[in-house]
Design a protein around this motif. Sequence first.
Motif, PDB file in Angstrom:
ATOM      1  N   LEU A   1       0.837  -1.192   0.000  1.00 36.24           N
ATOM      2  CA  LEU A   1       0.000   0.000   0.000  1.00 36.24           C
ATOM      3  C   LEU A   1       0.878   1.251   0.000  1.00 36.24           C
ATOM      4  CD1 LEU A   1      -2.730  -1.019   2.621  1.00 36.24           C
ATOM      5  CD2 LEU A   1      -2.958  -0.940   0.132  1.00 36.24           C
ATOM      6  N   LEU A   2       0.536   2.189  -0.883  1.00 38.61           N
ATOM      7  CA  LEU A   2       1.256   3.454  -0.960  1.00 38.61           C
ATOM      8  C   LEU A   2       0.361   4.545  -0.375  1.00 38.61           C
ATOM      9  CD1 LEU A   2       3.766   4.980  -2.065  1.00 38.61           C
ATOM     10  CD2 LEU A   2       2.440   5.402  -4.147  1.00 38.61           C
ATOM     11  N   THR A   3       0.804   5.123   0.725  1.00 44.00           N
ATOM     12  CA  THR A   3       0.010   6.161   1.375  1.00 44.00           C
ATOM     13  C   THR A   3       0.205   7.493   0.661  1.00 44.00           C
ATOM     14  OG1 THR A   3       1.786   6.786   2.908  1.00 44.00           O
ATOM     15  CG2 THR A   3       0.320   4.983   3.581  1.00 44.00           C
ATOM     16  N   GLU A   4      -0.707   8.438   0.942  1.00 39.96           N
ATOM     17  CA  GLU A   4      -0.605   9.777   0.353  1.00 39.96           C
ATOM     18  C   GLU A   4       0.709  10.437   0.750  1.00 39.96           C
ATOM     19  OE1 GLU A   4      -2.544  11.604  -1.587  1.00 39.96           O
ATOM     20  OE2 GLU A   4      -4.290  10.300  -1.803  1.00 39.96           O
ATOM     21  N   ALA A   5       1.092  10.241   2.020  1.00 34.53           N
ATOM     22  CA  ALA A   5       2.335  10.845   2.510  1.00 34.53           C
ATOM     23  C   ALA A   5       3.551  10.283   1.776  1.00 34.53           C
ATOM     24  CB  ALA A   5       2.465  10.620   4.015  1.00 34.53           C
ATOM     25  N   ASP A   6       3.559   8.957   1.587  1.00 32.29           N
ATOM     26  CA  ASP A   6       4.671   8.329   0.869  1.00 32.29           C
ATOM     27  C   ASP A   6       4.715   8.801  -0.583  1.00 32.29           C
ATOM     28  OD1 ASP A   6       5.484   6.926   3.090  1.00 32.29           O
ATOM     29  OD2 ASP A   6       4.330   5.125   2.586  1.00 32.29           O
ATOM     30  N   ASP A   7       3.546   8.915  -1.199  1.00 32.79           N
ATOM     31  CA  ASP A   7       3.473   9.361  -2.589  1.00 32.79           C
ATOM     32  C   ASP A   7       4.030  10.775  -2.726  1.00 32.79           C
ATOM     33  OD1 ASP A   7       2.835   9.100  -5.287  1.00 32.79           O
ATOM     34  OD2 ASP A   7       0.862  10.003  -5.005  1.00 32.79           O
ATOM     35  N   THR A   8       3.658  11.648  -1.808  1.00 33.75           N
ATOM     36  CA  THR A   8       4.149  13.033  -1.831  1.00 33.75           C
ATOM     37  C   THR A   8       5.651  13.085  -1.610  1.00 33.75           C
ATOM     38  OG1 THR A   8       2.020  13.839  -0.974  1.00 33.75           O
ATOM     39  CG2 THR A   8       3.921  15.307  -0.766  1.00 33.75           C
TER      40      THR A   8
END
Length: 202
Positions: free
Chosen positions: A174-181
């Motif tokens: 799972l890729l979180t929004e924080a990780d994506d940013t």
Amino acid sequence: MTDPIALTVRGGQLTGVATRTLGELSLIFRPGPRSGDSLLMMAADVFARAVLRVVHSGTVAAQVLVVWLSMRESQHAEYLADDLAARAAGTEAAVSFFDLLARSETLGMYVRRDARAGLSPAAARASVAQLRVADPVVRQRSIREEVSMFASHPPSGLRARRIAQLPPAVPAVLLTEADDTAIDAELDRRYASARREIAIGG
């Protein structure tokens, strides 16, 4: 399940050598220019060319067969890799990706347009979101246009349809929004360089 990496390595080591060897043999046995001044030499040349033509045709046919078999093996490895992708990202994400690939020409136009507009990675992803929508017509067109007995990759539409028909898989990663940013921020300079190259090249 067969390891797709092992399949690829085996194909590269064995069929690669066979393909190159047969290709070199086909060049060696390819009939050259006609030669001979005397009647005897001309007769010998005709006979030799006939033999060489048969051998040359045989090596070319064998090379085509080996290439075809290796491509079939490569496609099988692709399907196995697709299964792994669905396990890692989940069925929905995998199908969405292949539906996007089925619209590769349109995707290329969008990427060049967004690069010239200087869109951020997030904005560029949002602009192509509509291309990820499943469309049976697009999938069928992809299958019809991309199918080839010598293609190393199966048609994108067929890959999307195949994964969609498998039992649903939940994403293992799972890729979180924080990780994506954070990833976008880390690659920001490379994104900028890629945008310039695409805008100039497009």
